[in-house]
Design a protein around this motif. Structure first.
Motif, PDB file in Angstrom:
ATOM      1  N   HIS A 155       0.979   1.751  -0.752  1.00 16.41           N
ATOM      2  CA  HIS A 155       1.806   2.676  -0.766  1.00 16.41           C
ATOM      3  C   HIS A 155       3.185   2.458  -0.951  1.00 16.41           C
ATOM      4  O   HIS A 155       3.894   3.603  -1.163  1.00 16.41           O
ATOM      5  CB  HIS A 155       1.568   3.653   0.322  1.00 16.41           C
ATOM      6  CG  HIS A 155       2.201   3.259   1.701  1.00 16.41           C
ATOM      7  ND1 HIS A 155       1.823   2.120   2.665  1.00 16.41           N
ATOM      8  CD2 HIS A 155       3.304   3.560   2.087  1.00 16.41           C
ATOM      9  CE1 HIS A 155       2.816   2.093   3.503  1.00 16.41           C
ATOM     10  NE2 HIS A 155       3.781   2.875   3.243  1.00 16.41           N
ATOM     11  N   LYS A 156       3.724   1.248  -0.513  1.00 14.47           N
ATOM     12  CA  LYS A 156       4.832   0.947  -0.534  1.00 14.47           C
ATOM     13  C   LYS A 156       5.649   1.046  -1.917  1.00 14.47           C
ATOM     14  O   LYS A 156       6.800   1.007  -1.896  1.00 14.47           O
ATOM     15  CB  LYS A 156       5.091  -0.340   0.064  1.00 14.47           C
ATOM     16  CG  LYS A 156       4.713  -0.560   1.505  1.00 14.47           C
ATOM     17  CD  LYS A 156       4.782  -1.827   2.101  1.00 14.47           C
ATOM     18  CE  LYS A 156       4.325  -2.057   3.674  1.00 14.47           C
ATOM     19  NZ  LYS A 156       4.400  -3.410   4.015  1.00 14.47           N
ATOM     20  N   GLN A 157       4.793   0.954  -2.957  1.00 13.56           N
ATOM     21  CA  GLN A 157       5.349   1.106  -4.447  1.00 13.56           C
ATOM     22  C   GLN A 157       5.257   2.492  -4.820  1.00 13.56           C
ATOM     23  O   GLN A 157       5.367   2.876  -5.787  1.00 13.56           O
ATOM     24  CB  GLN A 157       4.817   0.293  -5.264  1.00 13.56           C
ATOM     25  CG  GLN A 157       3.430   0.495  -5.604  1.00 13.56           C
ATOM     26  CD  GLN A 157       2.783  -0.733  -6.624  1.00 13.56           C
ATOM     27  OE1 GLN A 157       3.161  -2.042  -6.418  1.00 13.56           O
ATOM     28  NE2 GLN A 157       2.313  -0.283  -7.682  1.00 13.56           N
ATOM     29  N   LYS A 159       5.766   6.563  -5.569  1.00 16.58           N
ATOM     30  CA  LYS A 159       6.645   7.190  -5.731  1.00 16.58           C
ATOM     31  C   LYS A 159       6.193   8.459  -6.599  1.00 16.58           C
ATOM     32  O   LYS A 159       6.552   8.282  -7.857  1.00 16.58           O
ATOM     33  CB  LYS A 159       8.228   6.516  -6.350  1.00 16.58           C
ATOM     34  CG  LYS A 159       9.509   7.289  -6.421  1.00 16.58           C
ATOM     35  CD  LYS A 159      10.643   6.612  -6.868  1.00 16.58           C
ATOM     36  CE  LYS A 159      11.910   7.420  -6.803  1.00 16.58           C
ATOM     37  NZ  LYS A 159      12.871   6.445  -7.331  1.00 16.58           N
ATOM     38  N   LYS A 273       3.717   0.742  10.711  1.00 18.40           N
ATOM     39  CA  LYS A 273       4.720   1.548  10.141  1.00 18.40           C
ATOM     40  C   LYS A 273       4.384   1.594   8.566  1.00 18.40           C
ATOM     41  O   LYS A 273       4.462   0.611   8.060  1.00 18.40           O
ATOM     42  CB  LYS A 273       6.192   1.337  10.542  1.00 18.40           C
ATOM     43  CG  LYS A 273       6.457   1.276  12.044  1.00 18.40           C
ATOM     44  CD  LYS A 273       7.780   0.778  12.159  1.00 18.40           C
ATOM     45  CE  LYS A 273       8.373   1.146  13.555  1.00 18.40           C
ATOM     46  NZ  LYS A 273       9.675   0.848  13.919  1.00 18.40           N
ATOM     47  N   SER A 274       4.512   2.688   8.154  1.00 17.87           N
ATOM     48  CA  SER A 274       4.728   3.106   6.560  1.00 17.87           C
ATOM     49  C   SER A 274       5.983   3.297   6.200  1.00 17.87           C
ATOM     50  O   SER A 274       6.874   3.204   6.939  1.00 17.87           O
ATOM     51  CB  SER A 274       3.528   4.337   6.273  1.00 17.87           C
ATOM     52  OG  SER A 274       4.313   5.343   6.971  1.00 17.87           O
ATOM     53  N   THR A 275       6.273   3.353   4.818  1.00 17.07           N
ATOM     54  CA  THR A 275       7.450   3.345   4.488  1.00 17.07           C
ATOM     55  C   THR A 275       8.432   4.747   4.766  1.00 17.07           C
ATOM     56  O   THR A 275       7.764   5.725   5.231  1.00 17.07           O
ATOM     57  CB  THR A 275       7.622   3.282   2.764  1.00 17.07           C
ATOM     58  OG1 THR A 275       6.916   4.490   2.508  1.00 17.07           O
ATOM     59  CG2 THR A 275       7.003   1.850   2.350  1.00 17.07           C
ATOM     60  N   GLY A 276       9.677   4.692   4.821  1.00 15.17           N
ATOM     61  CA  GLY A 276      10.370   5.723   5.154  1.00 15.17           C
ATOM     62  C   GLY A 276      10.113   6.933   4.199  1.00 15.17           C
ATOM     63  O   GLY A 276      10.012   8.030   4.628  1.00 15.17           O
ATOM     64  N   SER A 278       7.259   7.771   3.118  1.00 11.01           N
ATOM     65  CA  SER A 278       5.908   8.326   3.080  1.00 11.01           C
ATOM     66  C   SER A 278       6.110   9.435   4.247  1.00 11.01           C
ATOM     67  O   SER A 278       5.256  10.252   4.459  1.00 11.01           O
ATOM     68  CB  SER A 278       5.180   7.351   3.706  1.00 11.01           C
ATOM     69  OG  SER A 278       5.321   6.728   4.870  1.00 11.01           O
TER      70      SER A 278
END
Length: 299
Positions: A155-157, A159, A273-276, A278
């Motif tokens: 999920h970090k990539q 967009k 923590k997930s990315t901002g 998200s």
């Protein structure tokens, strides 16, 4: 949160509880089925291939002779299949304690679902969105029920291009599409948790990711097959974040569980923590509205 080394011994007897696990014939879904059925839950295996599902059920019942396992057909790439499955559940059960949205496809060649959705977003997000919405009356009826969304480090990539969610205008990147679908899983979990926060009868919504776990899901990726021996953990360890998200009594709405080790690749399950990105309320709300429009399912 309590219990740093959470494991299956922390799961109490699940007698009388009904659990649905999508994608339960292999990998994380099969392992979750084995563990929860072994703890005396009634487990509904929601699977595309019911023949394979029946073989898995027979295998698990040989280990747990008293296991209650119900194999049912579900193709998340078909909204008609999702609707038929949900109707069957409503007819057969008067409660639903846990819905684990586990099934997924990963980095496969470009194709579309029966409903003309890009295959990864369609299966991993839209199918589960529709399924959860259709099962919500049963979940709401069941005290202390829970919904688990399965995301990924990928999920970090993510967009998501909400103007081209089906990749009809861009050159297809299968890894980007996968990351987008896993970002969508988090948008869904966080937005649903937000929508239900003031409803005391509503199910608790959590999310989880398995770190780097070696599963059949990675069959299309040469990279994963090459590096699995170095970095991956087995499914027995990889399923623990999902199970903790589904069971831990200390879990809070919107909690996201993953491995505790370096880069969340492996280790005991903890809240991570997930990315901002998200946590973008605007993106989550746009995706929610788009999902209701495209699936025809409203919560």
């Amino acid at each position: 949160m309590a219990t740093l080394n959470w494991n299956t011994s922390n799961i109490t007897d699940q007698s009388g509880r009904v659990v649905i696990i999508t994608g339960a014939t292999s990998g994380l879904g099969k392992e979750a089925t084995k563990i929860l059925a072994g703890k005396n839950a009634t487990v509904v295996m929601a699977v595309r291939n019911t023949e394979k599902g029946a073989l898995v059920a027979t295998e698990l019942k040989s280990a747990f002779p008293s296991a209650k396992i119900d194999v049912r057909s579900l193709d998340l790439g078909s909204l008609s299949s999702v609707k038929d499955f949900a109707a069957g559940i409503h007819a057969a059960y008067d409660r639903l304690d846990i819905l684990i949205n586990n099934a997924g496809v990963m980095t496969c060649p470009y194709s579309k679902t029966e409903d003309d959705f890009e295959i990864q977003m369609g299966t991993n997000h839209f199918g589960h969105f529709a399924l959860t919405g259709l099962l919500m009356p049963l979940l709401t009826k069941t005290k202390a029920s829970r919904i688990v969304a399965t995301s990924s480090i990928a999920h970090k990539q993510g967009k998501i291009d909400l103007e081209d969610i089906n990749w009809e205008k861009r050159k297809y990147s299968t890894m980007q599409a996968y990351g987008d679908s896993k970002m969508a899983n988090l948008y869904f979990a966080y937005e649903l948790a937000s929508k239900l926060k003031d409803d005391p009868s509503a199910p608790l919504v959590t999310a989880a990711h398995p770190g780097w776990t070696s599963t059949e899901l990675q069959r299309h990726s040469i990279m994963f097959r090459l590096f699995n021996p170095l970095f991956s953990q087995n499914v027995a360890q990889g399923v623990l974040p999902t199970l903790r998200a589904a069971i831990d009594e200390h879990a809070k709405p919107g909690d996201y569980f993953g491995p505790s080790g370096f880069q969340e690749l492996k280790g005991s399950p903890v809240v991570v923590k997930s990315t901002g990105l998200s946590h973008s309320d605007a993106n989550a709300k746009k995706l929610w509205a788009l999902s209701e429009e495209m699936t025809g399912v409203q919560f």
